[in-house]
Design an enzyme around this catalytic site. Structure first.
Site, PDB file in Angstrom:
ATOM      1  N   SER B  97       0.864  -1.187   0.000  1.00  0.00           N
ATOM      2  CA  SER B  97       0.000   0.000   0.000  1.00  0.00           C
ATOM      3  C   SER B  97       0.899   1.235   0.000  1.00  0.00           C
ATOM      4  O   SER B  97       1.535   1.548   1.012  1.00  0.00           O
ATOM      5  CB  SER B  97      -0.889   0.009   1.241  1.00  0.00           C
ATOM      6  OG  SER B  97      -1.877  -0.988   1.147  1.00  0.00           O
ATOM      7  N   LYS B 172      -7.317   2.057  -2.519  1.00  0.00           N
ATOM      8  CA  LYS B 172      -6.908   1.728  -1.141  1.00  0.00           C
ATOM      9  C   LYS B 172      -6.980   2.977  -0.256  1.00  0.00           C
ATOM     10  O   LYS B 172      -7.393   2.889   0.903  1.00  0.00           O
ATOM     11  CB  LYS B 172      -5.490   1.145  -1.141  1.00  0.00           C
ATOM     12  CG  LYS B 172      -4.932   0.793   0.249  1.00  0.00           C
ATOM     13  CD  LYS B 172      -5.663  -0.370   0.902  1.00  0.00           C
ATOM     14  CE  LYS B 172      -5.237  -0.575   2.359  1.00  0.00           C
ATOM     15  NZ  LYS B 172      -3.975  -1.276   2.549  1.00  0.00           N
ATOM     16  N   LYS B 240       0.332   5.697   8.068  1.00  0.00           N
ATOM     17  CA  LYS B 240       1.035   5.734   6.779  1.00  0.00           C
ATOM     18  C   LYS B 240       0.039   5.910   5.624  1.00  0.00           C
ATOM     19  O   LYS B 240       0.226   6.737   4.731  1.00  0.00           O
ATOM     20  CB  LYS B 240       1.821   4.435   6.577  1.00  0.00           C
ATOM     21  CG  LYS B 240       2.550   4.366   5.255  1.00  0.00           C
ATOM     22  CD  LYS B 240       2.845   2.942   4.826  1.00  0.00           C
ATOM     23  CE  LYS B 240       1.604   2.207   4.391  1.00  0.00           C
ATOM     24  NZ  LYS B 240       1.860   0.939   3.693  1.00  0.00           N
TER      25      LYS B 240
END
Lengths: 295, 295
Positions: B97, B172, B240
């Site tokens: 990701s 995502k 993140k």
């Protein structure tokens, strides 16, 4: 012989609920300031009352479905209110969405005459009211809940006794905080996807089954992509519910930062004349700030 | 004969995914800085490589599952990187990701050697990786997606081609914005219910089937009520992802106010040493500010 119950408040929600009760065989005593709504019910066989006190003199179970706390307060505790003719057999079933504080005050006043109350706000909007498929969140005495359950089964698909007096309203506030923030979450996520040039329905299909999936996405993503903000559930009603939520939070010394932000966005939309849009249209506040529409 | 594929990054997610591929009959060439993870795979029959370039010399399809963009950049474009031995038959399947910007940069560099790439981040966390039940969001060429689909079917329960290069990563980010804000929504709603003294599980039961219902509530309400913040998916990984989301937003000139607030809360929690808690524990920021725990 069919049970006779009172119904005060024949608005966008109350009228179809009252009709469902008549169709299910209940004898209704109805009251509203809108005479055409009253006429619709009397043409179906309901009896018209002249005041809340008049309703309370004729029946023991009284449903109220009103805009907000001040109206429920007036109908129950005001001049010619329910309280004037309330007795130990009186049961108020307030299905309005109001502050838990007002629900507790009203229940306490009724208790002085031996009367009882349930707070029983609903979720599901006008379509749910018409279909008799509301979700009903109830606070109050368990034996009264059990006694009233057949009525709830006519107007709703589910009725859950959440706790004591006020717990139904608290549950509704929880519901509306979640829905309001989920709509804003959809706005931020799908605005990013719009700007990135990604096909929104493919994004929705890819994520809906995972942890990001929600009933708000399922209900509102297709409508937002169609720019369809026909209500449904109006932004200015969501504003009322979040005002009650934030007032309850303040009373309890709680800060709810994201609820506050969403309520600020709703205020801007109401100022812009969008208060009658569906609450899915809350995304328009974010779109305006950013100068981009989700598409 | 079984197909031979490369797998770089045998961490909390990558290792179980690689094992599932071996168990499904693929011959793997593996690489990680953690030799014990590499040994686990070689004991199952996988071959160990000495560098990303070495992997690229031995196989044409290379899966990467790495912490963030800088690591993928280094593994593909750095010294002894995949690019050094990439040719027209090379296909990078990056399941990390990372930022969509980095995915596009890497795909463009590979394209100079005629090689191709898919960005294919996943949702489902460690349990999903172990069970082979990940949701895979893919960006890149459709024919390559179709070619790789049997691999996705081993490690995931669904794989959706969302769009061109970078679209998987954008999807995502959409997912993580939604999940992060939904967790905060749960916190604000259920903290109000806690302070009001209402039974949380009854509230959850009353609302879960309506518009307020979400997979975050279904997954996290029971854990939060048990004060169980064992990961699952760690707060510092969510940090993140939201950093990548907010950087992407800034690059595109978008302001995402609630995502920003949630990221601020996550930063406070990481500062408090809670970065390894499950992301359901994001509610702890709100609890700390208000001096009350949800229960």
């Amino acid at each position: 012989m069919s049970e006779k119950i009172g119904f005060i408040g024949l608005g966008i929600m109350g009228k179809p609920m009252a009709k469902n009760l008549v169709n299910a065989g209940y004898s209704l005593v109805v009251l509203d300031i809108n005479t055409s709504a009253v006429n619709e019910l009397t043409e179906m066989g309901a009896e018209a009352a002249s005041s809340p006190a008049d309703v309370a003199s004729k029946v023991s179970k009284i449903i109220t479905m009103l805009p907000d706390g001040p109206q429920v307060d007036e109908v129950v505790l005001g001049a010619n209110g329910v309280l004037e003719n309330a007795g130990s057999d009186t049961a108020l079933i307030d299905m309005s969405s109001i502050s838990p504080t007002v629900s507790k005050k009203i229940a306490a006043s009724l208790a002085e005459k031996g009367a009882r109350a349930l707070d029983a706000p609903v979720s599901g909007g006008e379509p749910g009211a018409i279909a008799g498929q509301l979700a009903i969140m109830v606070g109050g005495p368990e034996d009264l809940f059990n006694d009233v359950k057949p009525i709830f089964d006519v107007v709703g698909k589910s009725a859950v006794l959440v706790g004591d007096t006020g717990a139904g309203q608290t549950c509704k506030l929880v519901n509306q905080i979640l829905v309001g923030i989920h709509i804003e979450a959809m706005g931020e996520a799908f605005l990013l996807a719009t700007k990135a040039g990604v096909d929104q329905m493919r994004v929705y299909e890819a994520i809906k089954g995972g942890l990001a999936g929600s009933n708000v996405l399922n209900a509102k993503v297709p409508l937002v992509l169609d720019r369809n903000f026909k209500p449904g559930f109006k932004i200015n009603l969501h504003q009322k519910d979040l005002r009650n939520a934030l007032e309850a939070a303040t009373t309890m010394g709680l800060e709810l930062p994201v609820t506050n932000i969403v309520q600020g966005m709703i205020g801007d939309l109401v100022d812009d004349g969008k208060g009658n849009d569906d609450h899915g249209g809350i995304v328009q506040a974010l779109e305006k700030t950013n100068g981009v529409e989700i598409k």
